[in-house]
Design a protein around this motif. Sequence first.
Motif, PDB file in Angstrom:
ATOM      1  N   UNK A 159      58.382  36.237  26.347  1.00 54.23           N
ATOM      2  CA  UNK A 159      59.075  37.527  26.484  1.00 54.23           C
ATOM      3  C   UNK A 159      59.787  37.600  27.828  1.00 54.23           C
ATOM      4  N   UNK A 160      60.341  36.475  28.242  1.00 51.54           N
ATOM      5  CA  UNK A 160      60.953  36.420  29.575  1.00 51.54           C
ATOM      6  C   UNK A 160      62.238  37.237  29.650  1.00 51.54           C
ATOM      7  N   UNK A 161      62.691  37.794  28.528  1.00 56.03           N
ATOM      8  CA  UNK A 161      63.841  38.689  28.562  1.00 56.03           C
ATOM      9  C   UNK A 161      63.488  39.973  29.302  1.00 56.03           C
ATOM     10  N   UNK A 162      62.197  40.181  29.567  1.00 62.23           N
ATOM     11  CA  UNK A 162      61.755  41.361  30.308  1.00 62.23           C
ATOM     12  C   UNK A 162      61.988  41.113  31.798  1.00 62.23           C
ATOM     13  N   UNK A 163      63.238  41.019  32.135  1.00 59.73           N
ATOM     14  CA  UNK A 163      63.655  40.710  33.498  1.00 59.73           C
ATOM     15  C   UNK A 163      63.219  41.821  34.449  1.00 59.73           C
ATOM     16  N   UNK A 164      62.732  41.428  35.630  1.00 59.57           N
ATOM     17  CA  UNK A 164      62.350  42.440  36.599  1.00 59.57           C
ATOM     18  C   UNK A 164      61.399  41.914  37.646  1.00 59.57           C
ATOM     19  N   UNK A 165      60.953  42.822  38.508  1.00 58.50           N
ATOM     20  CA  UNK A 165      59.985  42.499  39.547  1.00 58.50           C
ATOM     21  C   UNK A 165      58.633  43.041  39.102  1.00 58.50           C
ATOM     22  N   UNK A 166      57.610  42.205  39.244  1.00 58.53           N
ATOM     23  CA  UNK A 166      56.275  42.550  38.795  1.00 58.53           C
ATOM     24  C   UNK A 166      55.286  42.380  39.936  1.00 58.53           C
ATOM     25  N   UNK A 167      54.148  43.040  39.811  1.00 58.28           N
ATOM     26  CA  UNK A 167      53.092  42.950  40.817  1.00 58.28           C
ATOM     27  C   UNK A 167      51.815  42.449  40.170  1.00 58.28           C
ATOM     28  N   UNK A 168      51.067  41.648  40.911  1.00 59.81           N
ATOM     29  CA  UNK A 168      49.765  41.194  40.465  1.00 59.81           C
ATOM     30  C   UNK A 168      48.784  41.271  41.626  1.00 59.81           C
ATOM     31  N   UNK A 169      47.516  41.367  41.290  1.00 61.79           N
ATOM     32  CA  UNK A 169      46.460  41.465  42.291  1.00 61.79           C
ATOM     33  C   UNK A 169      45.401  40.412  42.005  1.00 61.79           C
ATOM     34  N   UNK A 170      45.075  39.622  43.017  1.00 63.52           N
ATOM     35  CA  UNK A 170      43.969  38.667  42.935  1.00 63.52           C
ATOM     36  C   UNK A 170      42.803  39.270  43.701  1.00 63.52           C
ATOM     37  N   UNK A 171      41.642  39.362  43.057  1.00 62.04           N
ATOM     38  CA  UNK A 171      40.435  39.849  43.729  1.00 62.04           C
ATOM     39  C   UNK A 171      39.477  38.670  43.881  1.00 62.04           C
ATOM     40  N   UNK A 172      39.297  38.219  45.103  1.00 62.09           N
ATOM     41  CA  UNK A 172      38.373  37.129  45.412  1.00 62.09           C
ATOM     42  C   UNK A 172      37.060  37.755  45.863  1.00 62.09           C
ATOM     43  N   UNK A 173      35.969  37.377  45.201  1.00 58.30           N
ATOM     44  CA  UNK A 173      34.664  37.917  45.596  1.00 58.30           C
ATOM     45  C   UNK A 173      33.567  36.917  45.264  1.00 58.30           C
ATOM     46  N   UNK A 174      32.358  37.246  45.716  1.00 60.36           N
ATOM     47  CA  UNK A 174      31.210  36.365  45.521  1.00 60.36           C
ATOM     48  C   UNK A 174      30.256  36.959  44.500  1.00 60.36           C
ATOM     49  N   UNK A 175      29.570  36.069  43.789  1.00 58.68           N
ATOM     50  CA  UNK A 175      28.644  36.493  42.733  1.00 58.68           C
ATOM     51  C   UNK A 175      27.329  37.020  43.287  1.00 58.68           C
ATOM     52  N   UNK A 176      27.021  36.702  44.534  1.00 63.77           N
ATOM     53  CA  UNK A 176      25.737  37.083  45.110  1.00 63.77           C
ATOM     54  C   UNK A 176      24.700  35.994  44.951  1.00 63.77           C
ATOM     55  N   UNK A 177      25.064  34.938  44.218  1.00 59.75           N
ATOM     56  CA  UNK A 177      24.166  33.805  44.005  1.00 59.75           C
ATOM     57  C   UNK A 177      24.629  32.661  44.896  1.00 59.75           C
ATOM     58  N   UNK A 178      23.702  32.003  45.560  1.00 63.89           N
ATOM     59  CA  UNK A 178      24.068  30.845  46.369  1.00 63.89           C
ATOM     60  C   UNK A 178      24.160  29.624  45.462  1.00 63.89           C
ATOM     61  N   UNK A 179      25.153  28.782  45.728  1.00 60.72           N
ATOM     62  CA  UNK A 179      25.323  27.579  44.922  1.00 60.72           C
ATOM     63  C   UNK A 179      26.088  26.516  45.667  1.00 60.72           C
ATOM     64  N   UNK A 180      26.048  25.330  45.126  1.00 60.11           N
ATOM     65  CA  UNK A 180      26.731  24.207  45.761  1.00 60.11           C
ATOM     66  C   UNK A 180      28.093  23.938  45.146  1.00 60.11           C
ATOM     67  N   UNK A 181      28.402  24.572  44.015  1.00 56.78           N
ATOM     68  CA  UNK A 181      29.683  24.326  43.346  1.00 56.78           C
ATOM     69  C   UNK A 181      30.810  25.003  44.103  1.00 56.78           C
ATOM     70  N   UNK A 182      31.876  24.258  44.323  1.00 55.97           N
ATOM     71  CA  UNK A 182      33.025  24.845  45.007  1.00 55.97           C
ATOM     72  C   UNK A 182      33.973  25.510  44.009  1.00 55.97           C
ATOM     73  N   UNK A 183      33.818  25.177  42.722  1.00 58.73           N
ATOM     74  CA  UNK A 183      34.674  25.793  41.702  1.00 58.73           C
ATOM     75  C   UNK A 183      34.249  27.243  41.472  1.00 58.73           C
TER      76      UNK A 183
END
Length: 138
Positions: free
Chosen positions: A87-111
């Motif tokens: 639907x790229x015919x919907x030309x315009x300026x858009x906004x997005x928000x990334x929320x980076x947070x922690x699960x509260x669990x300790x782990x060794x995985x970097x993913x």
Amino acid sequence: MTLRICAVLWFAAAISVTMAAQEPTLAAVTMPTYPPLARQARIAGVVKLTFVLSGNAGEPTNVEVISGHPMLKDAAIENVKTWKFTNSYAEGTYQTTFRYRFSGVQGTHSAPRIVTFHSFHQVDVVADLPILETSGKY
């Protein structure tokens, strides 16, 4: 009089449906990552971005940060640049928000533990807390 009101309401509803159809649809993404240095430093936060969709292009251009922590910004920008839209015919300026947070669990995985897309307008990236290294010296 009632007929006019009904006609006006029908026309307004038709415009609303048409405008909703103009919203681009996110068709392909590269899964976002939690920046390793930000994770290690336990930095969480919100990054707000804008981008432009040109007519029939399908790929975002002019990706710019509105706000966010410096250690999180680049990861969000690079991720948005991988997005593909229909639907790229919907030309315009858009906004997005990334929320980076922690699960509260300790782990060794970097993913990230969880990545959730709430359409393209909001992306949640949740990672495990890094395990704190101790030197064993007192």
